[in-house]
Design an enzyme around this catalytic site. Structure first.
Site, PDB file in Angstrom:
ATOM      1  N   GLU A  52      25.283  30.011 -23.139  1.00 56.39           N
ATOM      2  CA  GLU A  52      26.419  30.407 -22.166  1.00 56.39           C
ATOM      3  C   GLU A  52      27.504  28.974 -22.208  1.00 56.39           C
ATOM      4  OE1 GLU A  52      27.794  32.755 -20.220  1.00 56.39           O
ATOM      5  OE2 GLU A  52      29.161  31.339 -20.007  1.00 56.39           O
ATOM      6  N   SER A  66      32.700  44.917  -8.254  1.00 51.97           N
ATOM      7  CA  SER A  66      32.652  45.301  -6.755  1.00 51.97           C
ATOM      8  C   SER A  66      30.914  45.331  -6.382  1.00 51.97           C
ATOM      9  CB  SER A  66      32.893  46.753  -6.756  1.00 51.97           C
ATOM     10  OG  SER A  66      34.242  46.845  -7.270  1.00 51.97           O
ATOM     11  N   ILE A  68      28.822  47.519  -7.161  1.00 54.90           N
ATOM     12  CA  ILE A  68      28.184  48.702  -7.146  1.00 54.90           C
ATOM     13  C   ILE A  68      27.319  49.352  -8.316  1.00 54.90           C
ATOM     14  CG2 ILE A  68      28.604  51.235  -6.732  1.00 54.90           C
ATOM     15  CD1 ILE A  68      31.512  50.518  -5.909  1.00 54.90           C
ATOM     16  N   HIS A  70      26.392  52.249  -9.831  1.00 54.74           N
ATOM     17  CA  HIS A  70      26.895  53.834  -9.734  1.00 54.74           C
ATOM     18  C   HIS A  70      25.773  54.666  -9.857  1.00 54.74           C
ATOM     19  CE1 HIS A  70      31.105  52.538  -9.651  1.00 54.74           C
ATOM     20  NE2 HIS A  70      30.796  51.564 -10.456  1.00 54.74           N
ATOM     21  N   ILE A 355      32.162  46.010 -22.741  1.00 59.22           N
ATOM     22  CA  ILE A 355      31.304  46.279 -21.306  1.00 59.22           C
ATOM     23  C   ILE A 355      32.253  46.241 -20.147  1.00 59.22           C
ATOM     24  CG2 ILE A 355      29.170  45.955 -20.394  1.00 59.22           C
ATOM     25  CD1 ILE A 355      28.870  46.785 -23.523  1.00 59.22           C
ATOM     26  N   CYS A 422      29.473  29.788   9.113  1.00 62.23           N
ATOM     27  CA  CYS A 422      29.794  31.100   9.162  1.00 62.23           C
ATOM     28  C   CYS A 422      28.831  31.995   8.711  1.00 62.23           C
ATOM     29  CB  CYS A 422      30.877  31.410   8.136  1.00 62.23           C
ATOM     30  SG  CYS A 422      32.580  30.380   8.657  1.00 62.23           S
ATOM     31  N   CYS A 460      31.799  23.503   5.309  1.00 61.37           N
ATOM     32  CA  CYS A 460      30.451  23.192   4.500  1.00 61.37           C
ATOM     33  C   CYS A 460      30.845  22.497   3.178  1.00 61.37           C
ATOM     34  CB  CYS A 460      29.452  24.390   4.587  1.00 61.37           C
ATOM     35  SG  CYS A 460      29.927  25.651   3.595  1.00 61.37           S
TER      36      CYS A 460
HETATM   37  C1  LIG Z   1      37.075  44.197 -10.578  1.00 62.31           C
HETATM   38  C2  LIG Z   1      36.008  44.651 -11.136  1.00 62.31           C
HETATM   39  C3  LIG Z   1      35.017  45.528 -10.584  1.00 62.31           C
HETATM   40  C4  LIG Z   1      34.044  46.179 -11.210  1.00 62.31           C
HETATM   41  N1  LIG Z   1      33.221  46.863 -10.591  1.00 62.31           N
HETATM   42  C5  LIG Z   1      31.912  47.273 -10.934  1.00 62.31           C
HETATM   43  C6  LIG Z   1      30.731  47.822 -10.157  1.00 62.31           C
HETATM   44  O1  LIG Z   1      30.766  48.067  -9.051  1.00 62.31           O
HETATM   45  N2  LIG Z   1      29.776  48.230 -11.103  1.00 62.31           N
HETATM   46  C7  LIG Z   1      29.763  48.256 -12.040  1.00 62.31           C
HETATM   47  O2  LIG Z   1      28.782  48.678 -12.749  1.00 62.31           O
HETATM   48  N3  LIG Z   1      30.436  47.444 -12.949  1.00 62.31           N
HETATM   49  C8  LIG Z   1      31.775  47.037 -12.514  1.00 62.31           C
HETATM   50  N4  LIG Z   1      32.350  46.399 -13.089  1.00 62.31           N
HETATM   51  C9  LIG Z   1      32.240  45.857 -14.715  1.00 62.31           C
HETATM   52  C10 LIG Z   1      31.204  44.761 -14.681  1.00 62.31           C
HETATM   53  O3  LIG Z   1      31.622  43.802 -14.075  1.00 62.31           O
HETATM   54  C11 LIG Z   1      31.142  44.375 -16.252  1.00 62.31           C
HETATM   55  O4  LIG Z   1      31.010  45.567 -16.977  1.00 62.31           O
HETATM   56  C12 LIG Z   1      30.149  43.470 -16.462  1.00 62.31           C
HETATM   57  O5  LIG Z   1      30.210  42.268 -15.618  1.00 62.31           O
HETATM   58  C13 LIG Z   1      30.082  42.947 -18.075  1.00 62.31           C
HETATM   59  O6  LIG Z   1      29.320  41.837 -18.263  1.00 62.31           O
HETATM   60  P1  LIG Z   1      28.922  41.074 -19.484  1.00 62.31           P
HETATM   61  O7  LIG Z   1      27.788  40.545 -19.520  1.00 62.31           O
HETATM   62  O8  LIG Z   1      29.349  41.902 -20.780  1.00 62.31           O
HETATM   63  O9  LIG Z   1      30.492  40.211 -19.271  1.00 62.31           O
HETATM   64  P2  LIG Z   1      30.714  38.668 -18.708  1.00 62.31           P
HETATM   65  O10 LIG Z   1      29.921  38.857 -17.150  1.00 62.31           O
HETATM   66  O11 LIG Z   1      32.078  38.293 -19.049  1.00 62.31           O
HETATM   67  O12 LIG Z   1      29.650  37.692 -19.614  1.00 62.31           O
HETATM   68  C14 LIG Z   1      30.066  37.310 -20.922  1.00 62.31           C
HETATM   69  C15 LIG Z   1      29.603  35.809 -21.073  1.00 62.31           C
HETATM   70  O13 LIG Z   1      30.115  35.435 -22.370  1.00 62.31           O
HETATM   71  C16 LIG Z   1      30.524  33.698 -22.081  1.00 62.31           C
HETATM   72  N5  LIG Z   1      30.990  33.468 -23.507  1.00 62.31           N
HETATM   73  C17 LIG Z   1      32.184  33.948 -23.910  1.00 62.31           C
HETATM   74  N6  LIG Z   1      32.466  33.602 -25.023  1.00 62.31           N
HETATM   75  C18 LIG Z   1      31.446  32.494 -25.316  1.00 62.31           C
HETATM   76  C19 LIG Z   1      31.063  31.806 -26.378  1.00 62.31           C
HETATM   77  N7  LIG Z   1      31.844  31.614 -27.402  1.00 62.31           N
HETATM   78  N8  LIG Z   1      29.910  30.764 -26.400  1.00 62.31           N
HETATM   79  C20 LIG Z   1      29.099  31.122 -25.269  1.00 62.31           C
HETATM   80  N9  LIG Z   1      29.317  31.997 -24.207  1.00 62.31           N
HETATM   81  C21 LIG Z   1      30.282  32.833 -24.186  1.00 62.31           C
HETATM   82  C22 LIG Z   1      31.321  33.861 -20.983  1.00 62.31           C
HETATM   83  O14 LIG Z   1      31.468  32.646 -20.355  1.00 62.31           O
HETATM   84  C23 LIG Z   1      30.582  34.930 -19.993  1.00 62.31           C
HETATM   85  O15 LIG Z   1      29.744  34.370 -19.272  1.00 62.31           O
HETATM   86  C24 LIG Z   1      33.442  45.619 -12.589  1.00 62.31           C
HETATM   87  C25 LIG Z   1      34.382  44.766 -13.279  1.00 62.31           C
HETATM   88  C26 LIG Z   1      35.739  44.219 -12.588  1.00 62.31           C
HETATM   89  C27 LIG Z   1      36.583  43.276 -13.387  1.00 62.31           C
END
Ligand SMILES: Cc1cc2nc3c(=O)[nH]c(=O)nc-3n(C[C@H](O)[C@H](O)[C@H](O)COP(=O)(O)OP(=O)(O)OC[C@H]3O[C@@H](n4cnc5c(N)ncnc54)[C@H](O)[C@@H]3O)c2cc1C
Length: 496
Positions: A52, A66, A68, A70, A355, A422, A460
């Site tokens: 990471e 959010s 959630i 779903h 994703i 808080c 804090c």
């Molecule tokens: C505003 C908003 C609201 C949402 N609400 C919901 C919800 O309510 N319910 C729901 O199911 N989904 C929701 N989603 C979607 C959900 O947040 C994402 O689908 C999910 O967090 C994706 O996870 P991830 O692990 O794929 O990506 P990330 O959390 O982005 O993780 C990817 C990781 O890879 C790391 N990385 C990148 N490049 C490298 C590299 N070269 N070397 C090492 N590490 C690297 C990054 O630092 C990051 O930590 C929402 C998204 C948004 C933006």
């Protein structure tokens, strides 16, 4: 597999790490998806590491959503997202029981304001029933206003999805990764992968000067999955960003709604929601705007206006005057708007990309799918005979009764010293969070809620910084908000 069993450095109670000259699996990215995959793989006799680039896991999109889980009926039929969302919903429930993080099944209500929308919610109900989503119910205006008196009187009908829930997404990430580490995961934070090479029958991952040979790489790098994919010479994956702005409201509004309130969705968006968060606050959002810059986490006046106008249409009592914090997250979008999960033309290299929402919900189901893909590709999955019992959920003083708090403070007086007024967070909770791996102010905030209340850390922050500096034996000027580059204070320069 060619691995030898060694005792994991962090586990005095039998956690095992299987170490070979070539690791079995490297996961790139510690968002909720990477953490869920790591946790699933840690149940097998495998040598697995996770890279990471941020200083802690969950600091990408997974911290800014959010929250959630779903219910599963909103997702477009015929997509991979739709196949995984309902399974993910059920798995989160089990995970929260196993790992002890907060999970509140508050249900959701999709509200219709006219005949056309009434027809749409009936169609959504039908989709949900076909998918196996349980408990869906259509409500008329009387029932809506009896159960949710603050929802607009203009609502003509609503669809209840009782299996929808809310979690703290970062708490869930930490719970998944802590359990994976306890069961032998080799976690490397602050370790951005800068290259991946094919070498004979395996791959070599390069991160911060280290070279790690592995049999399989899982690309779970979120917004930057296309960049990681290009490292092995694949340029067919393109990931765009869609920004979502969210607005957090003061606790004064806690209880204004019980369910997560959805408008009737359009073919392209779920719309702006009113969300009772797991922590008892109300959040409104998100927007959905494509942006070019994948680091652009700004909120905008137009976004805020749009969110409050739409939220008020659902729940008229909501006001921007109650906003205490705002943030934006970026959804990782693949061109056909669906998840991209599977092997690639480079042997051993798998994409888990695009994703976007509902990726938080789907994450545990994605992890199951990835384990299946690895098995099909020939990885030998032998379950560990014993797994380490998950660590208990951290104490939350704000949830204790007075006698419980007195007992705790009697055993450890740090639980009597309030740091965040808080959110009522004590020094004992801060120390525990640091023991569990918090290395930055955001890490402390996400683990304890210190700094998340009405004053947003005005009271804090300095105390949290001092506790972090003391625990790591570094000067205050070394404490960061979220890792290198986000220092908060500078050392005083000598005036001559
Ligand atoms: C505003 C908003 C609201 C949402 N609400 C919901 C919800 O309510 N319910 C729901 O199911 N989904 C929701 N989603 C979607 C959900 O947040 C994402 O689908 C999910 O967090 C994706 O996870 P991830 O692990 O794929 O990506 P990330 O959390 O982005 O993780 C990817 C990781 O890879 C790391 N990385 C990148 N490049 C490298 C590299 N070269 N070397 C090492 N590490 C690297 C990054 O630092 C990051 O930590 C929402 C998204 C948004 C933006």
């Amino acid at each position: 597999m060619g691995t030898a069993k060694v005792t994991c450095a962090r586990c005095a109670v039998g956690g095992e790490r299987y170490v070979g000259t070539v690791k079995d699996v490297a996961i790139v990215g510690g968002g909720v998806v990477g953490c869920a995959i790591a946790r699933e793989l840690s149940r097998y006799r495998l040598d697995v590491c996770l890279f990471e680039r941020e200083v802690e896991v969950g600091f990408g999109t997974s911290k800014a959503n959010s929250g959630i889980i779903h219910a599963g009926h909103h997702t477009t039929p015929g997509t991979l997202k739709a196949d995984l969302v309902w399974r993910g919903n059920r798995l989160w429930r089990d995970l929260s029981d196993d790992l002890g993080f907060g999970f509140l099944q508050n249900g959701d209500l999709t509200v219709a304001f006219n005949e056309e929308e009434l027809q749409t919610i009936e169609e959504i109900e039908e989709i949900g029933v076909q998918r196996g989503v349980t408990g869906l119910e259509l409500w008329g205006p009387d029932r809506i206003h009896r159960k949710e008196p603050n929802v607009s009187r203009d609502a003509l009908g609503a669809l209840l999805g009782p299996t929808a829930a809310v979690v703290n997404p970062y708490e869930a990430c930490f719970a998944l990764i802590d359990d994976a580490v306890d069961n032998g995961l080799d976690l490397r934070v602050g370790a951005g992968v800068d290259d991946i090479e094919v070498e004979g029958d395996h791959l070599v991952v390069f991160a911060e000067g280290d070279r790690t040979p592995v049999r399989a790489v899982i690309n779970a790098a979120g917004l930057f999955a296309d960049r990681v994919s290009r490292m092995v010479g694949l340029d067919d994956l393109v990931i765009g960003a869609r920004r979502g702005e969210e607005y957090l409201l003061d606790r004064r509004l806690a209880g204004i709604v019980e369910h997560t309130i959805f408008p009737c969705p359009t073919p392209t968006s779920k719309g702006v929601l009113v969300i009772p968060t797991f922590d008892g606050t109300i959040m409104v959002g998100p927007t959905a705007d494509p942006v070019d810059d994948k680091e652009d986490l700004s909120t905008t006046t137009e976004g805020g206006d749009q969110v409050f106008e739409r939220a008020r249409r659902l729940v008229p009592g909501i006001s921007e005057r109650d906003c205490i914090a705002e943030f934006a997250g970026l959804r990782a979008i693949a061109p056909d708007d669906d998840f991209v999960i599977g092997p690639t033309s480079v042997p051993g290299f798998f994409n888990v990309a695009g994703i976007q929402s509902p990726g938080l919900t789907a994450a545990p189901a994605i992890a199951e799918l990835v384990v299946g893909l690895l098995t099909t590709s020939g990885l030998d999955l032998d379950p560990k005979p014993e797994l380490v019992t998950p660590a208990p959920r951290p104490v939350r003083v704000s949830e204790l009764t007075v006698p419980e708090l007195e007992m705790l403070a009697f055993r450890d007086c740090r639980y009597a010293h309030v740091v965040c007024r808080c959110e009522l967070v004590t020094e004992g909770e801060i120390a525990d969070a640091i023991d569990r791996g918090a290395r930055s102010l955001d890490g402390l905030k996400f683990r304890t809620r210190a700094g998340m209340g009405r004053c947003q850390g005005g009271f804090c922050t300095s105390r949290c910084m001092q506790l972090l500096a003391d625990a790591q034996d570094v000067p205050l000027s070394d404490v960061t908000k979220r890792g290198p580059g986000s220092w908060i204070v500078r050392e005083r320069e000598e005036v001559v």
